[in-house]
Design a protein around this motif. Structure first.
Motif, PDB file in Angstrom:
ATOM      1  N   UNK A   1      37.755  27.412  33.824  1.00 20.21           N
ATOM      2  CA  UNK A   1      38.170  28.575  32.930  1.00 20.21           C
ATOM      3  C   UNK A   1      37.429  29.837  33.108  1.00 20.21           C
ATOM      4  N   UNK A   2      36.199  29.910  33.686  1.00 19.91           N
ATOM      5  CA  UNK A   2      35.203  31.003  33.869  1.00 19.91           C
ATOM      6  C   UNK A   2      35.981  31.573  35.160  1.00 19.91           C
ATOM      7  N   UNK A   3      36.450  30.800  36.088  1.00 22.53           N
ATOM      8  CA  UNK A   3      37.017  31.271  37.439  1.00 22.53           C
ATOM      9  C   UNK A   3      38.329  32.036  37.098  1.00 22.53           C
ATOM     10  N   UNK A   4      39.113  31.478  36.202  1.00 17.63           N
ATOM     11  CA  UNK A   4      40.386  32.235  35.936  1.00 17.63           C
ATOM     12  C   UNK A   4      40.055  33.625  35.136  1.00 17.63           C
ATOM     13  N   UNK A   5      38.982  33.606  34.352  1.00 19.47           N
ATOM     14  CA  UNK A   5      38.746  34.931  33.675  1.00 19.47           C
ATOM     15  C   UNK A   5      38.045  36.029  34.951  1.00 19.47           C
ATOM     16  N   UNK A   6      37.253  35.352  35.712  1.00 19.98           N
ATOM     17  CA  UNK A   6      36.879  36.279  36.697  1.00 19.98           C
ATOM     18  C   UNK A   6      38.217  36.699  37.696  1.00 19.98           C
ATOM     19  N   UNK A   7      38.870  35.875  37.902  1.00 23.68           N
ATOM     20  CA  UNK A   7      40.244  36.267  38.766  1.00 23.68           C
ATOM     21  C   UNK A   7      41.081  37.255  37.874  1.00 23.68           C
ATOM     22  N   UNK A   8      41.323  37.270  36.640  1.00 27.90           N
ATOM     23  CA  UNK A   8      42.145  37.976  35.802  1.00 27.90           C
ATOM     24  C   UNK A   8      41.234  39.540  36.025  1.00 27.90           C
ATOM     25  N   UNK A   9      40.081  39.555  35.860  1.00 26.09           N
ATOM     26  CA  UNK A   9      39.679  40.697  35.782  1.00 26.09           C
ATOM     27  C   UNK A   9      39.506  41.435  37.339  1.00 26.09           C
ATOM     28  N   UNK A  10      39.510  40.420  38.208  1.00 27.56           N
ATOM     29  CA  UNK A  10      39.580  40.964  39.677  1.00 27.56           C
ATOM     30  C   UNK A  10      40.869  41.635  40.082  1.00 27.56           C
ATOM     31  N   UNK A  11      41.825  40.677  39.559  1.00 26.69           N
ATOM     32  CA  UNK A  11      43.380  41.150  39.821  1.00 26.69           C
ATOM     33  C   UNK A  11      43.548  42.588  39.130  1.00 26.69           C
ATOM     34  N   UNK A  12      43.321  42.493  37.676  1.00 27.49           N
ATOM     35  CA  UNK A  12      43.773  43.751  37.022  1.00 27.49           C
ATOM     36  C   UNK A  12      42.959  44.912  37.452  1.00 27.49           C
ATOM     37  N   UNK A  13      41.594  45.010  37.485  1.00 25.71           N
ATOM     38  CA  UNK A  13      40.838  45.883  38.195  1.00 25.71           C
ATOM     39  C   UNK A  13      41.504  46.475  39.564  1.00 25.71           C
TER      40      UNK A  13
END
Length: 639
Positions: free
Chosen positions: A323-335
């Motif tokens: 779950x935390x990896x997905x949140x990290x990826x969300x912020x990575x891709x969006x940023x």
């Protein structure tokens, strides 16, 4: 509170220093409700910040961060916001001077967190909530103190009655007394009990009371002398959720972010936004989550602690980490996509681990900027948390976030992000990420005027880029190092550093101007003007390079004794940088313009230029303030 406001005198100035009391007693709810009733009395608006002074997982909000939010809300362009906390506080006090505003400083940890956020003149009402008594505000600022205690049995019974009706309470008086005993007058617990009782009219109050009494352990955050079964109340509310909402609730306890958007929550949950919004709505209806302005949700810190407990007991370690990896990826891709929209020419690395379900698109520059402005505290929290957990992509998120942090003048946040990213890059032995983050730390210290420290990091970055064979990045590091040497008046070192940059990348925009300025200081004007004109011809659409080149050209003319062309070039530099919103760059060119006017005995014009520069630098708390003040002192004898 209303009595205090009405008795505040002609200037309507009241400082309610603390509405204090234990967690869940209703401090924030009281202030928000009261503020809505009184908002018409504050014609210039209201400002609110959750200082998160006692959040069990997220970091407390630093005064500088809160001031940045206030200044943006008051219409200050991000590039015009000072770097130093003291300068931000001064700018804030100037902006609210004479205004009629309400300031709500929620969940303060101590007096020191509050002091920089106080207006300096009459007209504003400041309400501070805290779990601690903030006696320092009472002693030093004559503040009023209100203490909230838990509800009496009668008040608690009224709260229950408002939800379930007096008839139902009268039918089960013993159960009502048991519920009141278990909740111990805590409004947060009583509200959750009342909401559930209203939602389950077929369940007797006696059954609900029995559920509470069977749950023996207490949430450590709030024991209240062993009386308040707050964990029992939360557990009971949690068990009534649908499976989807219960899972999302657990996962919302994992991030350290101050709040969360629906798209970030969907990433955390590993599902689509539509399904997540239904779960968020269910949690909001159950009072387990609060929706704030726009598409953002906040979880009470006690509920967050309980949600995290449930996640650790009900989910596997793999589930939590995923779950935390997905949140990290969300912020990575969006940023990543936001940064691409904000700076199309900026070189970004190709992303790995791409999950198209987590991708974001920003059709316009304005949408990308708006997303960043609302999301950057969460991006920073994700970087810090992911770094602490050793997630390798935290380093790359810190790199991708570097440009928007710099664009919005969030230098403290930029430094914190780069530091956390570097930590995980070093732990993972990721040299490409490590080199970039050393470079960003060099930039951050340069912006802060800490040139020796900045040079240390920049040299490390250049050496590592060289070892990696990344010539363009190595060239960029040498060029920034050259700019730092110029600031330190080490002109031969500056020229050597930029020559090395141009050997590595002869098309590096702006670098010829740095070299030209260094050569002008060394007295080699023929070569200096050759590089400067070449830089002006080749800077193209790069507004930053053009502004720097015009400034450098003006300095070179001044050093050569051509004061007329110096004034002309520096005027163009001031106008160009003003148009770009480069406030510090504008002040730098104004300072040089004042020197050019002084050289022509145009003392009034010199003073005007330096005064304009001083105003900008004071707003931003820049380290050159004293330099400009000294220049103004020298001109006074001529006027």
């Amino acid at each position: 509170m209303t009595t205090l406001l009405n008795g505040s005198g002609e200037d309507h100035t009241v400082l309610v220093s603390t509405i204090d009391g234990l967690a869940g007693v209703g401090k924030s709810a009281l202030v928000v409700q009261w503020a809505h009733q009184l908002r018409e009395q504050f014609s210039d608006g209201e400002l609110y910040v959750n200082l998160r002074g006692f959040d069990p997982v997220a970091e407390s909000v630093r005064p500088a961060e809160a001031l940045t939010g206030f200044l943006i809300a008051l219409g200050v362009a991000p590039e015009a916001i000072p770097i130093a906390e003291e300068a931000k506080a001064a700018q804030f006090r100037t902006l609210v001077h004479g205004r009629r505003m309400l300031l709500v400083l929620d969940n303060a940890r101590d007096t020191e967190q509050v002091l920089p956020l106080l207006p300096g003149s009459s007209g504003c009402l400041v309400v501070v909530t805290s779990r601690q008594r903030l006696d320092g505000l009472v002693a030093r600022h004559g503040a009023h103190r209100l203490a909230l205690t838990t509800l009496t049995r009668s008040e608690g019974r009224t709260l229950l009655s408002n939800y379930v009706g007096a008839d139902r309470l009268s039918d089960e008086p013993a159960a009502v007394e048991a519920l009141l005993e278990h909740c111990a007058g805590l409004p947060l617990a009583l509200t959750l009990v009342a909401v559930q009782a209203a939602a389950e009219p077929d369940v007797t109050l006696d059954d609900l009371a029995a559920d509470l009494s069977d749950e023996r352990d207490r949430l450590d955050t709030l024991d209240a002398g062993g009386k308040t079964g707050i964990r029992a109340v939360f557990s009971w509310s949690y068990r009534t959720l649908s499976p989807n909402a219960a899972r999302l609730f657990r996962l919302l306890g994992l991030p350290n972010s101050p709040d969360i958007s629906s798209s970030a929550a969907a990433a955390l949950d590993g599902t689509n936004v539509r399904r997540t919004r239904r779960a968020l709505a269910e949690l909001s209806r159950a009072h387990l989550l609060t929706r704030r302005g726009g598409d953002r949700y906040v979880i009470h810190d006690l509920l967050r602690a309980y949600a995290r407990e449930r996640a650790h007991s009900d989910d596997t370690e793999d589930d939590r980490e995923a779950a935390l990896e997905r949140l990290l990826d969300h912020h990575l891709y969006a940023t990543y996509t936001a940064s691409e929209r904000l700076a199309p020419d900026r070189a970004l690395p190709a992303l790995e681990y791409t999950d198209t379900a987590l991708w974001r698109d920003f059709p316009t520059y304005e949408e990308a900027l708006a997303w960043w402005d609302s999301e950057y505290p969460c991006v920073l929290a994700t970087i810090r948390q992911a770094s602490a957990l050793g997630m390798s992509r935290a380093a790359w998120l810190a790199h991708v976030a570097a440009y928007p942090f710099k664009l919005r003048g969030l230098i403290d946040e930029f430094h914190a992000s780069s530091t956390a990213g570097l930590r995980v890059a070093e732990a993972q032995e990721d040299d490409p990420a490590r080199a970039r983050l050393l470079f960003h730390l060099g930039e951050a210290h340069h912006f802060l005027g800490e040139f020796d420290v900045g040079s240390h990091y920049m040299r490390q970055a250049a050496d590592l880029f060289s070892a990696l064979g990344e010539r363009w990045w190595e060239a960029l590091a040498h060029n920034v190092q050259g700019e730092t040497f110029l600031e330190q008046e080490l002109y031969a070192e500056a020229a050597a550093s930029v020559r090395r940059a141009l050997e590595l990348a002869d098309d590096l925009k702006g670098a010829p101007a740095v070299l030209g300025l260094a050569l002008a200081h060394l007295g080699d004007f023929d070569a200096a003007f050759s590089y400067l004109r070449y830089s002006l011809d080749t800077s193209g659409s790069d507004g930053f390079a053009t502004g720097y080149t015009l400034h450098a050209l003006g300095i070179a003319h001044l050093l050569a004794g051509d004061t007329k062309n110096a004034v002309e070039s520096l005027h163009r530099a001031v106008e160009h940088r003003h148009h770009l919103g480069q406030r510090v760059g504008e002040a730098t060119s104004l300072t040089a313009l004042g020197k050019a006017h002084q050289a022509r005995d145009e003392f009034d014009d010199a003073r005007n230029a330096w005064q304009a520069a001083l105003t900008i630098l004071e707003e931003r708390g820049h380290h050159n303030v004293e330099v400009v003040r000294a220049l103004l002192d020298t001109i006074d004898s001529h006027l």
